[in-house]
Design an enzyme around this catalytic site. Structure first.
Site, short mmCIF file in Angstrom:
data_model
loop_
_atom_site.label_atom_id
_atom_site.label_comp_id
_atom_site.label_asym_id
_atom_site.label_seq_id
_atom_site.Cartn_x
_atom_site.Cartn_y
_atom_site.Cartn_z
N ARG A 65 -7.20 2.63 1.60
CA ARG A 65 -7.48 1.26 2.04
C ARG A 65 -7.25 1.05 3.54
NH1 ARG A 65 -3.57 -0.74 -2.73
NH2 ARG A 65 -2.54 1.14 -1.94
N HIS A 110 0.82 -1.22 0.00
CA HIS A 110 0.00 0.00 0.00
C HIS A 110 0.85 1.27 0.00
CE1 HIS A 110 -3.96 -2.04 1.48
NE2 HIS A 110 -3.40 -2.66 0.46
#
Length: 698
Positions: free
Chosen positions: A361, A219
């Protein structure tokens, strides 16, 4: 040749400058209308009392700020090209690619008028800035766009599309590839992937922290956004459509599916948003975040988001914290401002929205939220200490210095502690000793890496462990099924904060990826399932995503890495060390050439002391070498930190960060290896910390 030349002459005659500008303006009008309709529909969907699993996936991949501008420019270009193709199709009735007949001048006109020239505009970089830009721009002064957010992924091998331009392989039923049709991705998932929750094997050598750090790093490096905006058919709904109508590329269900038995039902799938491609116009995918290991998941990859995450109430360089709740006196992440936050739907009575962070996220799962919270606290701890040591510094200087340290610490932990446990004996071969910054090395995350690094999906266990101060199950909150924790920010607020989660990461096992236990049922059958709604299949999504991105098959990547290329079942059995698995693959795909890259690479036996096979070791190792060597601000690059500072940073550890920012008082020395409490744990007082007393020698 004569036909091509006559067609080009016809195209030049039919597509004058005014014709092209008219098509571009029409495209802009159509695109703007479609986006307006999509926003209205999305708002309406969030008022629906029953959200679908796709709604949760959309939320995680939803574009923000400058990403929306980049996506819209690509949509303008794609739609304008389609309108021009339709115009020529009326007078030229053979099949053709519009990009083959446009002149360089016409392509330049389209690129500028659609706004796609943002990718190639000259950039003047400052000569002596000591800090990274938030967007990654100007990390490389010669190539300012290398690794920058809102640009395309790198291609290590040419894209393979059905039509050579954009249509995903497998779209046309019966189409042969190397003499064989491609199987439905759900069929591959059913026959090779699925593992009941109760039949998994614990990894005796890797902790749950090992699995979560992989996602944390991923990420930091790539996010492929998606949007359901349909330009040509505004009535399309990807949740219900079983037809290929861009951007919907539905996952078809094979006969006899063990779970989905209703006829005419498909699993929804939305294609990754394309990025402008002013050179070849072939479809490329957008990476909306920076490619660097720069802790962008903490700070963001765009300036407006980065500013919004900071504490604006003072000039101390702090990150913003939650104003409604604390975690036993320690800070929590701020909430997102969306009144229709999707996290509200996972517990209607709690009324807790999603958290806000540098990466959208953040609330995907609880372990990820815990790491986000930990590093925001660490930033603020560093900022306060730097202010004490350097009272003359202003808030901007403190923020940038703390951010610089956080980025470096993430690099140290990833390369020193995490990657050796992934790559095993391949570590030194794939990642030789650092020799300094190389401005000819492109650190941009490759398209294939965005699939290859999903190997971690095979190490996710089905339960989320939470442990008390004695490292015993936290009654009654321990071992919640994974699918009940997706986007469940309320569980952090109402069920003990992040300490129990971090203890679970330290003292519990990752799942062991085995050839007959590739992915747990929680991910393969119940992804984003909430209440009674049917969950998605992460394995099918990964396989379909590879086809969406035009990634070549298994053997093409074996060739790329200089590995052997199995040509039949016997040779594949030798590579896999498993004749039964090889037979399944050949029964499904017909040839190793056709095997989807994600499943083929995942299925290989581990290299010694690693957790990936030879192909993944090559792809992952190559990316991290480029990420390191092509980063001007890499922590080991002379001039980024002083020699003394590098010595201090080399001792940074995730254990110490946990000690400094939680109420946890005992930690293992190496958090990614499997540790047993209390024998493998030590007091926090025994773990060294960062000495910032010489943080600035200038």
């Amino acid at each position: 040749m004569f036909l091509v030349l006559s067609f080009k002459a016809l195209a030049s005659e039919k597509l004058t400058g005014p014709d092209i500008l008219f098509s571009i303006n029409t495209a802009k009008r159509l695109v703007d209308q479609a986006y307006k309709l999509y926003r209205e529909r999305a708002k309406e969907n969030l008022r629906n009392p029953h959200l679908t699993p796709s709604d949760f996936l959309r939320h995680l991949k939803e574009p923000v700020a400058g990403t929306r501008t980049a996506i819209r420019a690509a949509s303008y270009m794609e739609t304008a090209l389609d309108l021009l193709r339709q115009k020529l199709q009326k007078v030229w009735h053979r099949r053709f690619n519009i990009t083959d007949v446009l002149s360089i001048q016409q392509k330049d006109m389209i690129t500028r008028a659609t706004g796609c020239d943002y990718l190639i505009r000259p950039v003047r970089c400052p000569q002596n800035s000591p800090y990274r830009t938030i967007t990654g721009e100007c990390n490389n002064r010669k190539h300012p766009h290398f690794g920058m957010s809102n640009h395309g992924y790198a291609r290590w091998l040419p894209a393979e599309y059905e039509d050579g331009v954009s249509l995903p392989k497998g779209l046309i039923q019966g189409q042969l590839y190397h003499g064989h049709p491609l199987p439905l991705v759900r069929q591959v998932s059913n026959e090779i992937i699925g593992t009941p929750n109760e039949k998994i094997t614990d990894d005796q050598e890797r902790s749950l922290a090992f699995m979560h750090w992989g996602q944390w790093v991923d990420h930091d490096m790539d996010l492929a956004p998606m949007t359901e905006t349909s330009i040509q058919n505004q009535d399309v709904h990807c949740d219900t459509s079983c037809n290929y109508t861009p951007p919907c590329f539905p996952i078809k269900i094979p006969p006899g599916d063990p779970r989905i038995t209703k006829p005419g039902v498909c699993m929804p799938f939305i294609r990754t948003t394309p990025v402008c491609n002013p050179t070849t116009f072939i479809r490329e995918q957008l990476n909306s975040i920076t490619s660097f290991l720069d802790a962008s998941m903490v700070y963001g990859s765009e300036e407006p988001l980065a500013r919004s995450l900071r504490n604006q109430s003072n000039s101390l360089g702090l990150m913003a914290l939650n104003q409604n709740f604390t975690d036993a006196g320690l800070g929590l992440l701020p909430f997102e401002s969306n009144s229709n936050s999707i996290c509200l739907y996972t517990n209607r009575t709690a009324n807790i929205p999603c958290f806000n962070a540098g990466d959208k996220r953040v609330t995907e799962n609880l372990g990820l939220t815990a790491l986000h919270t930990l590093f925001v606290r660490e930033h603020n701890r560093l900022a306060r200490e730097l202010k004490v040591l350097n009272p003359h510094w202003d808030g901007e200087k403190i923020y940038q210095e703390a951010r610089k340290i956080i980025g470096a610490v993430n690099q140290v932990i990833t390369f020193r502690d995490y990657l050796p446990l992934v790559l095993g004996n391949e570590m030194n071969k794939q990642l030789p000793l650092y020799k300094g910054y190389n401005d000819s090395e492109d650190p941009t995350v490759s398209n294939v890496f965005s699939l290859a690094f999903r190997f971690g999906h095979g190490s996710v266990p089905p339960f989320v462990p939470r442990l008390d101060q004695n490292f015993k199950p936290l009654v009654p909150y321990s071992n919640v099924l994974l699918h009940l924790t997706f986007s469940a920010s309320w569980r952090i607020i109402m069920e003990g904060g992040i300490d129990p989660l971090l203890r679970g990461l330290l003292a519990d096992h990752a799942k062991l990826m085995k050839q007959n236990q590739m992915m747990v049922e929680e991910l393969q059958e119940r992804l984003f399932e909430q209440l009674e709604l049917i969950g998605l299949d992460l394995a099918s999504l990964n396989l379909q995503r590879g086809r969406d991105h035009g990634l070549p098959g298994y053997n093409a990547w074996r060739r790329f890495c200089g590995l052997s290329e199995p040509s039949d079942e016997a040779e594949l059995a030798a590579v896999m060390g498993n004749s039964q698995l090889a037979k399944k693959f050949i029964d499904l795909y017909g040839t190793p050439e056709n095997i989807d890259i994600w499943i083929g690479a995942l299925a290989e036996p581990f290299v010694p002391y690693g957790r990936v096979g030879p192909l993944l070791a090559c792809l992952i190792g190559t990316q991290f070498r480029k990420t390191r060597d092509g980063d001007r601000f890499w922590w080991e690059n002379p001039g980024v930190f002083t020699p003394w500072q590098r010595r201090i940073l080399s001792g940074a550890s995730l254990s110490r960060i946990i000690c400094d920012n939680t109420h946890i008082q005992e930690v293992p020395h190496d958090v990614f290896k499997m540790n047993h409490y209390p024998s493998d744990f030590m007091k926090c007082s025994e773990i060294g910390g960062l000495d910032l007393s010489q943080s600035d020698e200038n």
